[in-house]
Motif scaffolding. Structure first.
Motif, short mmCIF file in Angstrom:
data_model
loop_
_atom_site.label_atom_id
_atom_site.label_comp_id
_atom_site.label_asym_id
_atom_site.label_seq_id
_atom_site.Cartn_x
_atom_site.Cartn_y
_atom_site.Cartn_z
N ASP A 100 -17.05 -3.12 -16.98
CA ASP A 100 -18.55 -4.85 -18.27
C ASP A 100 -19.98 -3.82 -16.75
O ASP A 100 -19.69 -2.99 -16.24
CB ASP A 100 -18.38 -5.93 -17.39
CG ASP A 100 -18.29 -6.35 -16.34
OD1 ASP A 100 -18.11 -4.91 -14.80
OD2 ASP A 100 -17.96 -7.14 -15.09
N LEU A 101 -20.35 -4.73 -17.26
CA LEU A 101 -22.21 -3.92 -17.04
C LEU A 101 -21.92 -4.36 -15.19
O LEU A 101 -23.02 -3.35 -14.55
CB LEU A 101 -22.92 -5.36 -17.68
CG LEU A 101 -24.67 -4.44 -16.93
CD1 LEU A 101 -25.13 -3.23 -17.42
CD2 LEU A 101 -25.67 -5.87 -17.74
N PHE A 102 -21.94 -5.43 -14.70
CA PHE A 102 -21.63 -5.97 -13.13
C PHE A 102 -21.14 -4.81 -12.59
O PHE A 102 -21.65 -4.79 -11.73
CB PHE A 102 -20.98 -7.33 -12.77
CG PHE A 102 -22.25 -7.83 -13.32
CD1 PHE A 102 -23.37 -8.66 -13.08
CD2 PHE A 102 -21.69 -8.99 -14.89
CE1 PHE A 102 -24.10 -9.23 -13.77
CE2 PHE A 102 -21.90 -9.95 -15.39
CZ PHE A 102 -23.80 -10.63 -14.07
N THR A 103 -20.14 -4.28 -13.53
CA THR A 103 -19.07 -3.29 -12.75
C THR A 103 -20.27 -1.94 -12.38
O THR A 103 -20.14 -0.98 -11.46
CB THR A 103 -17.70 -2.99 -12.82
OG1 THR A 103 -17.28 -3.84 -12.90
CG2 THR A 103 -17.37 -1.26 -12.64
N LYS A 104 -21.02 -1.71 -13.24
CA LYS A 104 -21.85 -0.12 -13.62
C LYS A 104 -22.74 -0.63 -12.28
O LYS A 104 -23.34 0.19 -11.94
CB LYS A 104 -21.86 -0.20 -14.74
CG LYS A 104 -21.21 0.43 -16.04
CD LYS A 104 -22.07 0.56 -17.10
CE LYS A 104 -20.28 1.25 -18.06
NZ LYS A 104 -21.15 1.53 -19.87
N ILE A 105 -23.41 -1.38 -12.56
CA ILE A 105 -24.82 -1.64 -11.89
C ILE A 105 -24.37 -2.07 -10.32
O ILE A 105 -24.32 -1.32 -9.19
CB ILE A 105 -25.65 -3.64 -11.54
CG1 ILE A 105 -25.43 -3.30 -13.73
CG2 ILE A 105 -26.07 -3.63 -10.64
CD1 ILE A 105 -25.57 -4.36 -13.53
N GLY A 106 -22.95 -1.96 -9.02
CA GLY A 106 -22.43 -2.30 -8.23
C GLY A 106 -22.57 -0.94 -8.38
O GLY A 106 -21.94 -0.31 -6.69
N ARG A 107 -21.22 0.00 -9.42
CA ARG A 107 -21.38 1.51 -8.41
C ARG A 107 -22.36 2.51 -8.56
O ARG A 107 -22.41 3.19 -7.73
CB ARG A 107 -20.23 1.96 -9.96
CG ARG A 107 -18.91 1.22 -9.64
CD ARG A 107 -18.36 1.88 -10.88
NE ARG A 107 -16.60 1.96 -11.41
CZ ARG A 107 -15.45 1.27 -12.29
NH1 ARG A 107 -16.59 2.21 -13.53
NH2 ARG A 107 -14.51 1.14 -12.67
N PHE A 108 -23.29 1.56 -9.38
CA PHE A 108 -24.59 2.90 -9.39
C PHE A 108 -25.19 2.02 -7.65
O PHE A 108 -25.51 3.45 -6.75
CB PHE A 108 -25.58 1.94 -10.17
CG PHE A 108 -26.26 3.41 -10.25
CD1 PHE A 108 -27.36 3.81 -10.64
CD2 PHE A 108 -27.62 2.14 -9.77
CE1 PHE A 108 -28.39 4.15 -10.58
CE2 PHE A 108 -29.31 2.71 -10.05
CZ PHE A 108 -29.17 3.69 -9.64
N LYS A 109 -25.38 0.59 -7.15
CA LYS A 109 -25.55 0.23 -5.83
C LYS A 109 -24.64 1.24 -4.64
O LYS A 109 -25.32 1.48 -4.20
CB LYS A 109 -26.00 -1.30 -5.83
CG LYS A 109 -26.23 -1.77 -4.21
CD LYS A 109 -26.03 -3.18 -4.33
CE LYS A 109 -24.41 -3.00 -4.33
NZ LYS A 109 -23.53 -3.11 -3.70
N ASP A 110 -23.77 1.36 -4.72
CA ASP A 110 -23.15 1.76 -3.35
C ASP A 110 -23.13 2.82 -3.78
O ASP A 110 -23.44 3.95 -2.64
CB ASP A 110 -21.65 1.44 -3.87
CG ASP A 110 -21.17 0.36 -3.92
OD1 ASP A 110 -21.82 -0.46 -3.59
OD2 ASP A 110 -19.75 -0.13 -4.72
N LYS A 111 -22.94 3.63 -4.49
CA LYS A 111 -24.04 5.48 -4.49
C LYS A 111 -25.22 5.65 -4.16
O LYS A 111 -25.30 6.63 -3.38
CB LYS A 111 -23.53 5.92 -5.93
CG LYS A 111 -23.51 7.56 -6.58
CD LYS A 111 -23.56 7.70 -8.03
CE LYS A 111 -23.03 9.79 -8.18
NZ LYS A 111 -22.94 10.06 -9.63
N ALA A 112 -26.32 4.99 -4.78
CA ALA A 112 -27.75 4.53 -4.12
C ALA A 112 -27.59 4.46 -2.71
O ALA A 112 -28.22 5.50 -2.20
CB ALA A 112 -28.61 4.07 -5.00
N LEU A 113 -26.85 3.71 -1.77
CA LEU A 113 -26.74 3.80 -0.70
C LEU A 113 -26.36 4.54 -0.17
O LEU A 113 -26.85 4.45 1.46
CB LEU A 113 -25.97 1.90 -0.26
CG LEU A 113 -26.83 0.64 -0.86
CD1 LEU A 113 -25.65 -0.02 -0.32
CD2 LEU A 113 -27.95 0.78 0.10
N LYS A 114 -24.73 4.83 -0.25
CA LYS A 114 -24.52 5.70 0.31
C LYS A 114 -25.60 7.73 0.65
O LYS A 114 -25.20 8.27 1.53
CB LYS A 114 -22.96 6.84 -0.58
CG LYS A 114 -21.79 6.03 -0.74
CD LYS A 114 -20.50 6.33 -0.52
CE LYS A 114 -20.16 5.32 -0.88
NZ LYS A 114 -18.54 6.19 -1.36
#
Length: 133
Positions: A100-114
């Motif tokens: 879902d969209l929230f999962t995709k956004i969360g993964r993108f955020k985690d990747k950007a933070l790393k």
């Protein structure tokens, strides 16, 4: 380890570059074309069975996700799942769904933070080395 060693005076034959299709074994999942016959992969030219396949460009998280039924683009996904669930065929996912969209956004955020944390660590190391003279 031994395959990376070279010995003086000996020529080394690279089987992946052989003109004979029976010699070529290829093992890179996203670079080499394979033929699937009854959940066994064969090289395209000589139909020699592939005993090991290397997924060097794919994260372990991709395999965990596809094992849970998420639609992940992995070459030879059906063969992977066949052997992953060989002893538990009922646990093998049959339907695949996009996250879902929230999962995709969360993964993108985690990747950007790393990436940001890595960049900050690199920059602080460089500054410490510069001022440590």
């Amino acid at each position: 380890m031994f395959s990376y060693l070279t010995l003086r005076g000996y020529s080394i034959f690279n089987y992946t570059l052989s003109p004979n299709g029976q010699d070529r074994t290829g093992n890179c999942a996203d670079a080499d074309p394979f033929v699937n016959q009854d959940n066994v992969l064969y090289n395209e030219q000589g139909l020699k069975p592939i005993h090991r396949i290397h997924y060097m460009n794919f994260a372990a998280a991709d395999f965990a996700r596809v094992s849970k039924g998420e639609d992940v683009n992995i070459p030879h996904r059906d063969v992977f799942l066949h052997y992953r669930f060989l002893k538990q065929p009922n646990a093998k996912p049959s339907n695949f769904a996009e996250p879902d969209l929230f999962t995709k956004i969360g993964r993108f955020k985690d990747k950007a933070l790393k990436k940001i944390k890595r960049a900050i660590t690199w920059l602080t190391d460089k500054l410490w080395n510069f001022f440590d003279c």
